[in-house]
Write a protein that holds these residues in place. Structure first.
Motif, PDB file in Angstrom:
ATOM      1  N   GLU A  16      21.122 -55.895   4.186  1.00 60.19           N
ATOM      2  CA  GLU A  16      19.557 -56.978   4.752  1.00 60.19           C
ATOM      3  C   GLU A  16      18.673 -56.341   4.498  1.00 60.19           C
ATOM      4  O   GLU A  16      17.564 -56.736   3.683  1.00 60.19           O
ATOM      5  CB  GLU A  16      19.929 -57.628   5.910  1.00 60.19           C
ATOM      6  CG  GLU A  16      20.217 -56.707   7.172  1.00 60.19           C
ATOM      7  CD  GLU A  16      20.017 -57.437   8.305  1.00 60.19           C
ATOM      8  OE1 GLU A  16      19.899 -58.644   8.230  1.00 60.19           O
ATOM      9  OE2 GLU A  16      20.096 -57.025   9.677  1.00 60.19           O
ATOM     10  N   ALA A  17      18.841 -54.748   5.168  1.00 60.92           N
ATOM     11  CA  ALA A  17      18.319 -54.061   5.129  1.00 60.92           C
ATOM     12  C   ALA A  17      17.424 -53.600   3.045  1.00 60.92           C
ATOM     13  O   ALA A  17      16.094 -53.270   3.215  1.00 60.92           O
ATOM     14  CB  ALA A  17      18.546 -52.614   5.602  1.00 60.92           C
ATOM     15  N   VAL A  18      18.059 -53.588   2.288  1.00 55.58           N
ATOM     16  CA  VAL A  18      18.167 -53.710   1.268  1.00 55.58           C
ATOM     17  C   VAL A  18      17.626 -54.560   0.158  1.00 55.58           C
ATOM     18  O   VAL A  18      17.076 -54.281  -0.829  1.00 55.58           O
ATOM     19  CB  VAL A  18      18.975 -52.554   0.764  1.00 55.58           C
ATOM     20  CG1 VAL A  18      20.011 -53.840  -0.116  1.00 55.58           C
ATOM     21  CG2 VAL A  18      18.505 -51.710  -0.794  1.00 55.58           C
ATOM     22  N   ILE A  19      18.143 -55.646   0.537  1.00 57.12           N
ATOM     23  CA  ILE A  19      17.465 -56.851   0.101  1.00 57.12           C
ATOM     24  C   ILE A  19      16.121 -57.552  -0.532  1.00 57.12           C
ATOM     25  O   ILE A  19      15.674 -57.097  -1.345  1.00 57.12           O
ATOM     26  CB  ILE A  19      17.797 -58.215   0.755  1.00 57.12           C
ATOM     27  CG1 ILE A  19      19.560 -58.003   0.563  1.00 57.12           C
ATOM     28  CG2 ILE A  19      17.403 -59.278  -0.028  1.00 57.12           C
ATOM     29  CD1 ILE A  19      20.443 -59.395   0.921  1.00 57.12           C
ATOM     30  N   PRO A  20      15.193 -57.149  -0.121  1.00 56.95           N
ATOM     31  CA  PRO A  20      13.002 -56.729  -0.190  1.00 56.95           C
ATOM     32  C   PRO A  20      13.479 -56.171  -1.800  1.00 56.95           C
ATOM     33  O   PRO A  20      12.961 -56.686  -2.898  1.00 56.95           O
ATOM     34  CB  PRO A  20      12.500 -56.742   0.921  1.00 56.95           C
ATOM     35  CG  PRO A  20      13.493 -57.034   2.298  1.00 56.95           C
ATOM     36  CD  PRO A  20      14.813 -57.066   1.611  1.00 56.95           C
ATOM     37  N   GLN A  52      21.562 -64.632   4.584  1.00 53.56           N
ATOM     38  CA  GLN A  52      20.370 -66.036   4.805  1.00 53.56           C
ATOM     39  C   GLN A  52      19.460 -65.862   3.980  1.00 53.56           C
ATOM     40  O   GLN A  52      18.160 -66.141   3.234  1.00 53.56           O
ATOM     41  CB  GLN A  52      19.914 -66.246   6.256  1.00 53.56           C
ATOM     42  CG  GLN A  52      20.723 -66.947   7.004  1.00 53.56           C
ATOM     43  CD  GLN A  52      22.260 -66.124   7.431  1.00 53.56           C
ATOM     44  OE1 GLN A  52      22.401 -65.210   7.207  1.00 53.56           O
ATOM     45  NE2 GLN A  52      23.058 -66.901   8.111  1.00 53.56           N
ATOM     46  N   LEU A  53      18.957 -64.102   4.111  1.00 49.99           N
ATOM     47  CA  LEU A  53      18.081 -63.909   2.815  1.00 49.99           C
ATOM     48  C   LEU A  53      18.256 -63.846   1.291  1.00 49.99           C
ATOM     49  O   LEU A  53      17.001 -64.154   0.694  1.00 49.99           O
ATOM     50  CB  LEU A  53      17.577 -62.720   2.914  1.00 49.99           C
ATOM     51  CG  LEU A  53      17.570 -61.690   4.710  1.00 49.99           C
ATOM     52  CD1 LEU A  53      17.618 -59.873   5.101  1.00 49.99           C
ATOM     53  CD2 LEU A  53      15.726 -61.898   4.663  1.00 49.99           C
ATOM     54  N   LEU A  54      19.317 -63.569   0.955  1.00 50.71           N
ATOM     55  CA  LEU A  54      19.845 -63.685  -0.462  1.00 50.71           C
ATOM     56  C   LEU A  54      18.948 -65.351  -0.550  1.00 50.71           C
ATOM     57  O   LEU A  54      18.666 -65.841  -1.534  1.00 50.71           O
ATOM     58  CB  LEU A  54      20.879 -63.690  -0.723  1.00 50.71           C
ATOM     59  CG  LEU A  54      21.647 -62.549  -0.798  1.00 50.71           C
ATOM     60  CD1 LEU A  54      23.055 -62.422  -0.591  1.00 50.71           C
ATOM     61  CD2 LEU A  54      20.635 -61.731  -1.637  1.00 50.71           C
ATOM     62  N   ASP A  95      25.781 -51.869  -8.024  1.00 47.45           N
ATOM     63  CA  ASP A  95      25.736 -52.208  -6.454  1.00 47.45           C
ATOM     64  C   ASP A  95      24.339 -52.259  -6.087  1.00 47.45           C
ATOM     65  O   ASP A  95      22.801 -52.492  -6.736  1.00 47.45           O
ATOM     66  CB  ASP A  95      25.735 -50.734  -5.452  1.00 47.45           C
ATOM     67  CG  ASP A  95      27.919 -50.589  -6.056  1.00 47.45           C
ATOM     68  OD1 ASP A  95      28.313 -51.411  -6.384  1.00 47.45           O
ATOM     69  OD2 ASP A  95      28.171 -49.280  -5.779  1.00 47.45           O
ATOM     70  N   ALA A  96      23.974 -52.902  -4.685  1.00 48.72           N
ATOM     71  CA  ALA A  96      22.418 -53.247  -4.171  1.00 48.72           C
ATOM     72  C   ALA A  96      22.007 -52.608  -3.706  1.00 48.72           C
ATOM     73  O   ALA A  96      20.566 -52.262  -3.302  1.00 48.72           O
ATOM     74  CB  ALA A  96      22.850 -54.657  -2.706  1.00 48.72           C
ATOM     75  N   ASP A  97      22.636 -50.852  -3.240  1.00 50.78           N
ATOM     76  CA  ASP A  97      21.775 -50.330  -2.475  1.00 50.78           C
ATOM     77  C   ASP A  97      20.139 -49.470  -3.851  1.00 50.78           C
ATOM     78  O   ASP A  97      19.674 -48.380  -2.926  1.00 50.78           O
ATOM     79  CB  ASP A  97      22.574 -48.990  -1.799  1.00 50.78           C
ATOM     80  CG  ASP A  97      23.473 -48.297  -3.277  1.00 50.78           C
ATOM     81  OD1 ASP A  97      23.265 -48.327  -4.497  1.00 50.78           O
ATOM     82  OD2 ASP A  97      24.264 -47.730  -2.944  1.00 50.78           O
ATOM     83  N   LEU A  98      20.698 -49.755  -4.848  1.00 58.19           N
ATOM     84  CA  LEU A  98      19.506 -49.050  -5.852  1.00 58.19           C
ATOM     85  C   LEU A  98      19.786 -47.447  -5.941  1.00 58.19           C
ATOM     86  O   LEU A  98      18.636 -46.830  -6.929  1.00 58.19           O
ATOM     87  CB  LEU A  98      18.325 -49.414  -5.217  1.00 58.19           C
ATOM     88  CG  LEU A  98      17.831 -50.734  -5.261  1.00 58.19           C
ATOM     89  CD1 LEU A  98      16.162 -50.838  -4.630  1.00 58.19           C
ATOM     90  CD2 LEU A  98      17.922 -51.458  -6.752  1.00 58.19           C
ATOM     91  N   ALA A 204      17.698 -48.383   1.044  1.00 65.11           N
ATOM     92  CA  ALA A 204      17.905 -48.328   2.736  1.00 65.11           C
ATOM     93  C   ALA A 204      18.973 -48.472   3.375  1.00 65.11           C
ATOM     94  O   ALA A 204      20.296 -48.874   2.376  1.00 65.11           O
ATOM     95  CB  ALA A 204      17.185 -50.230   2.880  1.00 65.11           C
ATOM     96  N   GLY A 205      18.963 -49.237   4.246  1.00 65.67           N
ATOM     97  CA  GLY A 205      20.357 -49.231   5.038  1.00 65.67           C
ATOM     98  C   GLY A 205      21.767 -48.178   5.209  1.00 65.67           C
ATOM     99  O   GLY A 205      21.432 -47.200   4.717  1.00 65.67           O
ATOM    100  N   GLU A 206      22.544 -48.214   5.015  1.00 62.01           N
ATOM    101  CA  GLU A 206      23.437 -47.220   5.282  1.00 62.01           C
ATOM    102  C   GLU A 206      24.565 -47.392   4.033  1.00 62.01           C
ATOM    103  O   GLU A 206      25.052 -48.182   3.719  1.00 62.01           O
ATOM    104  CB  GLU A 206      23.922 -47.153   6.498  1.00 62.01           C
ATOM    105  CG  GLU A 206      23.463 -46.881   7.908  1.00 62.01           C
ATOM    106  CD  GLU A 206      23.878 -46.401   9.190  1.00 62.01           C
ATOM    107  OE1 GLU A 206      25.152 -47.021   9.289  1.00 62.01           O
ATOM    108  OE2 GLU A 206      23.210 -46.179   9.880  1.00 62.01           O
ATOM    109  N   THR A 207      25.461 -45.986   3.917  1.00 60.24           N
ATOM    110  CA  THR A 207      26.782 -46.187   2.571  1.00 60.24           C
ATOM    111  C   THR A 207      27.058 -46.884   3.466  1.00 60.24           C
ATOM    112  O   THR A 207      27.436 -46.839   4.590  1.00 60.24           O
ATOM    113  CB  THR A 207      27.241 -45.127   2.262  1.00 60.24           C
ATOM    114  OG1 THR A 207      27.869 -45.269   1.546  1.00 60.24           O
ATOM    115  CG2 THR A 207      27.654 -43.929   3.329  1.00 60.24           C
TER     116      THR A 207
END
Length: 325
Positions: A16-20, A52-54, A95-98, A204-207
């Motif tokens: 959720e932290a990296v989605i935006p 929910q964010l997606l 992956d979502a972490d960019l 953002a977020g953790e691995t």
């Protein structure tokens, strides 16, 4: 040809932290391609607000598609779910972490079309943003896999790749229960190329890939594509045989010289050595038997709970983190 030219599969777990930041970078990168596309975001049973964010972003970004798994099934299983649900003529996994830049997708698609390639690997040319431990363990992993599986495995290529529809259809037809795509895709022998890129820091977020999962991935890679661990058991057995033979010769020599020794020390060492090697060999054999057992059971590795492309209902409410545990 499908009206959807490109599918982008993004496995997610508690992101959720990296989605935006992901939406902010991925959407412009795909819009500028000027082709029909879809983003298949696979929520791997997250315990936070990822789903929910997606779903909320999907209301303003119609190309964003949410596929929600009923429970956490693992990164490779989530990737499998995304590949199976994808509809594009070309499929990119990222992956979502960019850490893998979405802007590289355009270069990968262009290389596939211009050079007539079925597979384009994103190859990390610069891993300076990774820790010293991560860089060295990753290098050791790729060297080991190339020795065990073959030189077709591209070095420094993870799960950031572009596949043609033909490759995806072949992958879907394979009976793999625990696929490791970074080894499975090269083994198919399709025409391939590479696109280099600099690996970035996590947005953002953790691995979601701690040491435990890295070790598990290395073991799955070795066990799925090589009988080398079984050969290790054979060599351990040979070493134990030589060691016991040496102990036997030593015992005969001592007996012939008439030297009185207690005897229990050599017996104790021999029993320990044989027991240890036997347990190691049984453990290795057991790992392969367990994989055969899972294959015979033929149980699905994941269960789709929701797909926004086929359901018009609202997304089911996410369980709390305490309930998920």
């Amino acid at each position: 040809m499908s009206s959807i030219v490109l599918s982008v599969v993004v496995p997610m777990y508690n992101e959720e932290a990296v989605i935006p930041a992901l939406v902010e970078r991925l959407r412009p990168a795909l819009d500028q391609l000027a082709v029909g596309y879809e983003v298949v975001a696979v929520d791997d049973g997250s315990a936070d607000r990822t789903a929910q964010l997606l779903f909320e972003h999907g209301r303003t970004w119609p190309e964003l598609r949410l596929v929600k798994l009923r429970h956490n099934s693992g990164h490779q299983a989530a990737l499998t779910a995304g590949l199976q649900r994808s509809r594009g003529d070309w499929v990119v996994s990222i992956d979502a972490d960019l850490q893998d830049p979405p802007e590289t997708i355009a270069e990968m698609l262009r290389a596939a079309r211009e050079q007539g390639l079925d597979v384009v690997y994103g190859v990390r040319s610069d891993r300076s943003t990774d820790s010293f431990f991560k860089r060295n363990t990753a290098g050791a992993y790729y060297r080991l896999m190339r020795r065990m599986v073959g030189a077709d495995v591209p070095s420094q290529a993870g799960d950031f790749r572009l596949l043609s529809r033909e490759v995806v259809d072949v992958l879907k037809a394979l009976p793999e229960r625990t696929p490791v795509y970074r080894l499975l895709v090269p083994s198919l022998g399709f025409s391939s190329g590479t696109v280099p890129y600099a690996r970035e820091r996590r947005a953002a977020g953790e691995t979601k890939y701690p040491l435990r999962k890295m070790v598990a991935l290395a073991w799955d890679s070795a066990a799925n594509f090589s009988a080398a661990p079984l050969r290790v058991a054979t060599w351990l057995g040979a070493f134990a045989f030589v060691a016991c033979l040496a102990l036997m010769i030593f015992g005969v020599v001592v007996w012939a010289n008439g030297t009185v020794i207690p005897g229990w020390t050599s017996l104790f060492i021999a029993v320990l050595l044989l027991s240890a090697v036997q347990l190691i060999c049984l453990g290795l054999l057991g790992e392969y038997v367990a994989r055969i057992y899972k294959t015979v059971q033929d149980r699905p590795t994941f269960h789709i709970g929701f797909d926004s492309a086929s359901q018009e209902t609202t997304i089911p409410q996410q369980r709390s983190a305490a309930t998920a545990r």
